[in-house]
Design a protein around this motif. Structure first.
Motif, PDB file in Angstrom:
ATOM      1  N   GLU A  51       0.848  -1.190   0.000  1.00 44.01           N
ATOM      2  CA  GLU A  51       0.000   0.000   0.000  1.00 44.01           C
ATOM      3  C   GLU A  51       0.880   1.234   0.000  1.00 44.01           C
ATOM      4  O   GLU A  51       1.921   1.265   0.645  1.00 44.01           O
ATOM      5  N   LYS A 109       1.391   4.861   1.230  1.00 43.72           N
ATOM      6  CA  LYS A 109       0.909   5.647   2.360  1.00 43.72           C
ATOM      7  C   LYS A 109       0.699   7.105   1.968  1.00 43.72           C
ATOM      8  O   LYS A 109       1.369   7.638   1.085  1.00 43.72           O
ATOM      9  N   GLU A 110      -0.233   7.741   2.637  1.00 45.13           N
ATOM     10  CA  GLU A 110      -0.573   9.136   2.359  1.00 45.13           C
ATOM     11  C   GLU A 110       0.639  10.056   2.509  1.00 45.13           C
ATOM     12  O   GLU A 110       0.811  10.985   1.729  1.00 45.13           O
TER      13      GLU A 110
END
Length: 161
Positions: free
Chosen positions: A128, A130-131
C-alpha cells in the motif's frame, strides 16, 4: 499487482513551450544546476533522448535515495507532453515495481502555463502507498517546479523557444 494513481496541478506565468523545453529537453543540464539538493546529475546512458531512452539520475542531499534509472516513455513536443518511468533505483527497494509520471503543459487562460502531472505507482503484491509518501512526492514535484520557474523568471534569456 495494483496501480495507485494521484494527480498534481499547478500554474505559472512561464509559457508552455519554454517550460516544456526547460523540463523535458534541457532538464538534464538545467535541473542539477537549479536544484542540486534534489538532483546532483543526470545523464543519458542509452538512447537519443526520445522515447525508450534510459537516464541515470544521481539524487541530491535532499533526497532519502541515492539514484534512479528512468526510461522516457513518451515525448510530444507539439502537445507539451512528457512521460517517464522510474525503472530502477533504491527508491524501488521493497517498494513499487515501477513509478510512472506523465506531465502535460497547457496554456493557462490568464497567460502562462498549467502543469498537470499524473503519477502511477505499480505495486507488488499487497503493498500500500501511504498518504505521507504521496504528500512527500507532491511536495518534491512542487519544489522542483518552483526552482525551475524561479530560474526562468530571473534569467529571461535562458531556455528560449
Amino acid at each position: 499487482m495494483g496501480v495507485f494513481t494521484y494527480e498534481f496541478e499547478t500554474t505559472t506565468i512561464i509559457p508552455p513551450a519554454r517550460l516544456f523545453k526547460a523540463f523535458a529537453l534541457d532538464g538534464d543540464n538545467l535541473i542539477p544546476n537549479v536544484a542540486p539538493l534534489a538532483i546532483e546529475s543526470s545523464e543519458i546512458i542509452e538512447g537519443n533522448g526520445g522515447p525508450g531512452t534510459i537516464k541515470m539520475i544521481n539524487l541530491g542531499q535532499r533526497s532519502q535515495y541515492n539514484y534512479a534509472k528512468l526510461r522516457i516513455d513518451e515525448m510530444d513536443n507539439a502537445n507539451f507532453t512528457y512521460g517517464y518511468s522510474l525503472i530502477e533505483g533504491d527508491a524501488l527497494t521493497r517498494r513499487p515495481e515501477k513509478i510512472s509520471y506523465k506531465f502535460k503543459l497547457g496554456a493557462y487562460p490568464e497567460g502562462g502555463s498549467i502543469l498537470k502531472s499524473i503519477c502511477k505507482y505499480h505495486t507488488k503484491g499487497d503493498l500500500e502507498i501511504k498518504e505521507e509518501e504521496i504528500k512527500a512526492s507532491k511536495e518534491n514535484i512542487a519544489r522542483l517546479f518552483k526552482a525551475v520557474e524561479a530560474y526562468l523568471l530571473v534569467n529571461p534569456e535562458a531556455i528560449t523557444k
